[in-house]
Write a protein that holds these residues in place. Structure first.
Motif, PDB file in Angstrom:
ATOM      1  N   GLY A 152      -0.963  -5.617   2.807  1.00  0.00           N
ATOM      2  CA  GLY A 152      -2.012  -4.884   2.115  1.00  0.00           C
ATOM      3  C   GLY A 152      -3.224  -4.722   3.006  1.00  0.00           C
ATOM      4  N   GLY A 153      -3.834  -3.568   2.988  1.00  0.00           N
ATOM      5  CA  GLY A 153      -5.029  -3.328   3.770  1.00  0.00           C
ATOM      6  C   GLY A 153      -5.048  -1.919   4.322  1.00  0.00           C
ATOM      7  N   SER A 154      -5.599  -0.989   3.529  1.00  0.00           N
ATOM      8  CA  SER A 154      -5.726   0.418   3.941  1.00  0.00           C
ATOM      9  C   SER A 154      -4.377   1.053   4.271  1.00  0.00           C
ATOM     10  N   VAL A 155      -3.359   0.738   3.454  1.00  0.00           N
ATOM     11  CA  VAL A 155      -2.062   1.415   3.596  1.00  0.00           C
ATOM     12  C   VAL A 155      -2.184   2.822   3.026  1.00  0.00           C
ATOM     13  N   LYS A 156      -1.697   3.793   3.778  1.00  0.00           N
ATOM     14  CA  LYS A 156      -1.780   5.201   3.388  1.00  0.00           C
ATOM     15  C   LYS A 156      -0.420   5.859   3.643  1.00  0.00           C
ATOM     16  N   PRO A 157      -0.222   7.072   3.105  1.00  0.00           N
ATOM     17  CA  PRO A 157       1.035   7.772   3.401  1.00  0.00           C
ATOM     18  C   PRO A 157       1.291   7.940   4.894  1.00  0.00           C
ATOM     19  N   GLY A 158       0.221   8.068   5.673  1.00  0.00           N
ATOM     20  CA  GLY A 158       0.383   8.311   7.093  1.00  0.00           C
ATOM     21  C   GLY A 158       0.783   7.110   7.925  1.00  0.00           C
ATOM     22  N   ASN A 159       0.557   5.885   7.401  1.00  0.00           N
ATOM     23  CA  ASN A 159       0.911   4.699   8.193  1.00  0.00           C
ATOM     24  C   ASN A 159       1.954   3.802   7.527  1.00  0.00           C
ATOM     25  N   ALA A 160       2.318   4.128   6.285  1.00  0.00           N
ATOM     26  CA  ALA A 160       3.199   3.231   5.534  1.00  0.00           C
ATOM     27  C   ALA A 160       4.574   3.086   6.183  1.00  0.00           C
ATOM     28  N   GLY A 202     -10.828   1.135   5.889  1.00  0.00           N
ATOM     29  CA  GLY A 202     -10.211   2.181   6.695  1.00  0.00           C
ATOM     30  C   GLY A 202      -9.510   1.633   7.918  1.00  0.00           C
ATOM     31  N   LYS A 203      -9.801   0.368   8.251  1.00  0.00           N
ATOM     32  CA  LYS A 203      -9.088  -0.279   9.351  1.00  0.00           C
ATOM     33  C   LYS A 203      -7.754  -0.803   8.837  1.00  0.00           C
ATOM     34  N   THR A 204      -6.756  -0.777   9.664  1.00  0.00           N
ATOM     35  CA  THR A 204      -5.441  -1.272   9.299  1.00  0.00           C
ATOM     36  C   THR A 204      -4.924  -2.154  10.426  1.00  0.00           C
ATOM     37  N   ALA A 205      -4.323  -3.271  10.077  1.00  0.00           N
ATOM     38  CA  ALA A 205      -3.648  -4.059  11.101  1.00  0.00           C
ATOM     39  C   ALA A 205      -2.573  -3.188  11.745  1.00  0.00           C
ATOM     40  N   SER A 206      -2.419  -3.305  13.040  1.00  0.00           N
ATOM     41  CA  SER A 206      -1.353  -2.551  13.695  1.00  0.00           C
ATOM     42  C   SER A 206      -0.012  -3.037  13.176  1.00  0.00           C
ATOM     43  N   PRO A 207       1.029  -2.217  13.270  1.00  0.00           N
ATOM     44  CA  PRO A 207       2.351  -2.700  12.874  1.00  0.00           C
ATOM     45  C   PRO A 207       2.727  -4.013  13.555  1.00  0.00           C
ATOM     46  N   ALA A 208       2.341  -4.163  14.812  1.00  0.00           N
ATOM     47  CA  ALA A 208       2.653  -5.402  15.538  1.00  0.00           C
ATOM     48  C   ALA A 208       1.892  -6.587  14.960  1.00  0.00           C
ATOM     49  N   GLN A 209       0.615  -6.387  14.604  1.00  0.00           N
ATOM     50  CA  GLN A 209      -0.169  -7.466  13.996  1.00  0.00           C
ATOM     51  C   GLN A 209       0.389  -7.852  12.633  1.00  0.00           C
ATOM     52  N   ALA A 210       0.772  -6.847  11.847  1.00  0.00           N
ATOM     53  CA  ALA A 210       1.350  -7.132  10.534  1.00  0.00           C
ATOM     54  C   ALA A 210       2.652  -7.910  10.677  1.00  0.00           C
ATOM     55  N   GLN A 211       3.532  -7.451  11.555  1.00  0.00           N
ATOM     56  CA  GLN A 211       4.805  -8.128  11.766  1.00  0.00           C
ATOM     57  C   GLN A 211       4.602  -9.564  12.245  1.00  0.00           C
ATOM     58  N   GLU A 212       3.652  -9.760  13.147  1.00  0.00           N
ATOM     59  CA  GLU A 212       3.400 -11.102  13.676  1.00  0.00           C
ATOM     60  C   GLU A 212       3.011 -12.072  12.567  1.00  0.00           C
ATOM     61  N   MET A 213       2.108 -11.638  11.677  1.00  0.00           N
ATOM     62  CA  MET A 213       1.676 -12.547  10.611  1.00  0.00           C
ATOM     63  C   MET A 213       2.765 -12.729   9.561  1.00  0.00           C
ATOM     64  N   HIS A 214       3.475 -11.694   9.231  1.00  0.00           N
ATOM     65  CA  HIS A 214       4.566 -11.832   8.260  1.00  0.00           C
ATOM     66  C   HIS A 214       5.640 -12.783   8.783  1.00  0.00           C
ATOM     67  N   ALA A 215       5.948 -12.673  10.071  1.00  0.00           N
ATOM     68  CA  ALA A 215       6.920 -13.581  10.670  1.00  0.00           C
ATOM     69  C   ALA A 215       6.396 -15.015  10.667  1.00  0.00           C
ATOM     70  N   HIS A 216       5.086 -15.165  10.879  1.00  0.00           N
ATOM     71  CA  HIS A 216       4.468 -16.494  10.846  1.00  0.00           C
ATOM     72  C   HIS A 216       4.584 -17.106   9.448  1.00  0.00           C
TER      73      HIS A 216
END
Length: 252
Positions: free
Chosen positions: A213-221, A177-191
């Motif tokens: 990947g990690g608790s992606v839902k319609p509300g945060n996708a 149910g935890k999701t990386a924040s958009p900023a955390q996701a972007q940081e790792m993808h950029a890395h």
């Protein structure tokens, strides 16, 4: 910048009996809206042939297996080879998922061999990487993911690397149910993209699709996918409900 494939891939994991899998596939098809995104269904082995036959005429809907063995054939009771998957109509294979690492002891040296087997059959690997919570809390997530990516992928030629889809899945966000924040996701993808750029050059790095990947839902996708280095998602629980899965696809 090179146009990258946008992908929403569902990973059913060990769910859905034969009839349930058939019904879910048909429900996904019924709810799909026109989209530039590529949609992938990652099903248990029992569904592969049937799902392949159901989706065969839908150009942006593809089939993935959830694992394969690294050897072509032999005395490996209970295992399935890349060539067997190919014969069922599979085009993608999910490899290195955190559950395979955690419960079956898979290491990146083994996953590298599986990637070679999949590429050797003309299919495309979806390579999963990501850190556990203790690594994230210690601030060493970049080093761990760099080691995973280098060990599993950097033996490949530039041509073969471009056939690989990478999925960053922070283990602490899978099924929790935890999701990386958009900023955390972007940081790792950029890395991850910077690692590829350093090894293969900017043109190759800009062509690689990297999923979150990690608790992606319609509300945060939509917010996650809006990041410049996030090219879509590898979806677990939400892929088991056609309405939720299709809503995630519509986030593009």
């Amino acid at each position: 910048m090179t146009k990258r494939k946008q992908i929403v891939a569902g990973n059913w994991k060990m769910n859905m009996d034969y009839e349930q899998g058939r019904d879910l596939t048909k429900a996904v098809i019924d709810g799909l809206q026109p989209s530039d995104a590529l949609v992938i269904l990652g099903t248990p082995f029992i569904h592969l042939r049937n799902v392949a036959s159901i989706i065969k005429d839908i150009s942006n809907l593809k089939l993935a297996a959830q694992n394969c063995h690294q050897e072509e054939s032999g005395a490996y009771t209970g295992e399935v080879s890349a060539s067997m998957l190919k014969s069922c109509g599979v085009e993608y294979v999910i490899l290195g998922h955190s559950e395979r690492r955690e419960y079956f002891g898979e290491k990146d040296e083994l996953i590298a061999k599986k990637i070679d087997a999949v590429l050797g059959q003309g299919m495309e690997p979806i390579y999963c990487c990501g850190e556990k919570l203790d690594v994230r809390e210690s601030g060493k997530q970049n080093e761990l993911v760099a080691e995973q990516v280098k060990t599993a992928l950097f033996h490949l030629s530039a041509e073969d690397l471009q056939k690989v889809v990478i999925a960053y899945e922070p283990v602490w966000a899978i099924g929790t149910g935890k999701t990386a924040s958009p900023a955390q996701a972007q940081e790792m993808h950029a890395h991850i993209r910077s690692l590829i750029r350093d090894q293969y050059g900017a043109e190759i790095a800009d062509s690689i699709t990297i999923l979150y990947g990690g608790s992606v839902k319609p509300g945060n996708a939509k917010e996650l996918f809006a990041n410049p280095d996030v090219d879509g998602g590898l979806i677990g629980g939400a892929s088991l409900k056609a309405a939720d899965f299709n809503a995630i696809v519509d986030s593009f």
